[in-house]
Design a protein around this motif. Structure first.
Motif: not given
Length: 328
Positions: A3, A313, A317-318, A320-321
């Protein structure tokens, strides 16, 4: 994927700038309606007393006609967590009015959103996998039909049929008049019976979009080379359908889900009006009609914060997924 701190700072910074623009517009837009609500409030509550009107203007920051002065007072009070006093609900603070309405909106709209996405995703996945089948054609026809129907018309229709003629559900409001005398189970059933039609209306109204979006995404994914390779390698249909197809097709829908969750606090104004449901939407509508500046600002501030927060958010998060998203 590691990250990147720069990515985090960039997204948070953009969210803060957006929030500042939102609160500035939140200050300006209600004042474009014109009129002085303090005069009206004094007339209604103090029989036209000029002394009361002057006191109310001073309390609400309206004694100085300068927008710059009012803007400074607005930011000062906002930084202290004070959204002002609602004109219509005087002397109740805006925060108190909003906190009373917030649970009703979150309960109904959040429930409807999650149910609608779940059903829409399941129907969309099955329709895309069985493209051209009777199920796919029927779901497409239903989705296009529902997409063309105004959701307030659906709400009115449900009220007329299920509440007025059949009497299965209450005509409106969120609880029964004798709610306080009910047992815990009775209170729960009262809330559920009043919320059923608003939730059902919102599910039906939003279902079509979820079906069409996921079906189209999955149809695109099924044409990718890696799906053909997975089939050539002899992978089971279930694994290809869910692990490779639906998983990648859901990624664009994830952003849509987060954006929809951001609008949960805003609710569905028309639906709450039809059902007289005391949520944020109905409070906002009544505040606009009454030129209640602080309450309008409070309602739109809640909505703006929720939208910006859930978009932030989603941005965080995007990556990471979805490993295909590169963070610079």
């Amino acid at each position: 994927m590691r990250y990147n701190a720069a990515y985090f700072v960039k997204r948070v910074g953009f969210a803060l700038i957006t929030f500042y623009v939102a609160i500035t517009l939140n200050f300006l837009l209600p004042r474009l309606m014109g009129g002085n609500p303090a005069d009206t409030l004094a007339s209604d509550k103090a029989l036209g007393s000029q002394e009361i009107a002057s006191a109310l203007k001073a309390q609400f920051g309206l004694e100085n006609p300068s927008l710059l002065y009012q803007y400074g007072q607005y930011l000062k009070q906002l930084l202290q967590g004070n959204m002002g006093i609602s004109y219509v609900n005087y002397p109740s603070p805006v925060m108190e009015v909003m906190l009373k309405a917030l649970p009703w909106t979150i309960g109904t709209v959040l429930t409807a959103t999650l149910i609608s996405y779940l059903i829409g995703w399941l129907i969309g996945i099955r329709g895309a996998w069985k493209s051209g089948s009777v199920f796919d054609n029927a779901s497409l026809f239903t989705a296009f039909f529902l997409n063309a129907v105004p959701y307030f018309w659906i709400a009115i229709l449900f009220v007329m049929i299920f509440a007025f003629y059949l009497g299965w559900f209450p005509l409106g409001q969120a609880i029964d008049p004798s709610y306080d005398s009910f047992t815990a189970w009775g209170k729960l059933m009262s809330i559920a019976s009043h919320a059923f039609l608003p939730v059902f209306t919102l599910v039906i109204a939003s279902l079509a979009g979820h079906i069409l979006v996921l079906r189209n995404n999955l149809m695109r994914v099924l044409s990718e080379d890696y799906m053909l390779l997975a089939k050539a390698k002899g992978l089971s249909e279930r694994r290809r359908k869910y692990m490779y197809g639906a998983r990648n097709a859901l990624l664009p829908s994830f952003t849509g889900l987060m954006m929809t969750l951001g609008h949960v606090i805003g609710g569905a104004i028309t639906t709450e009006i039809v059902f007289s449901y005391p949520g944020v939407g109905l409070v906002t509508f009544n505040a606009i009609l009454s030129h209640d500046y602080p309450l309008i600002q409070g309602a739109f501030l809640f909505i703006a914060v929720s939208v910006i927060l859930f978009n932030l958010i989603a941005d965080l998060l995007y990556p990471l997924i979805d490993p295909r998203v590169a963070m610079q």
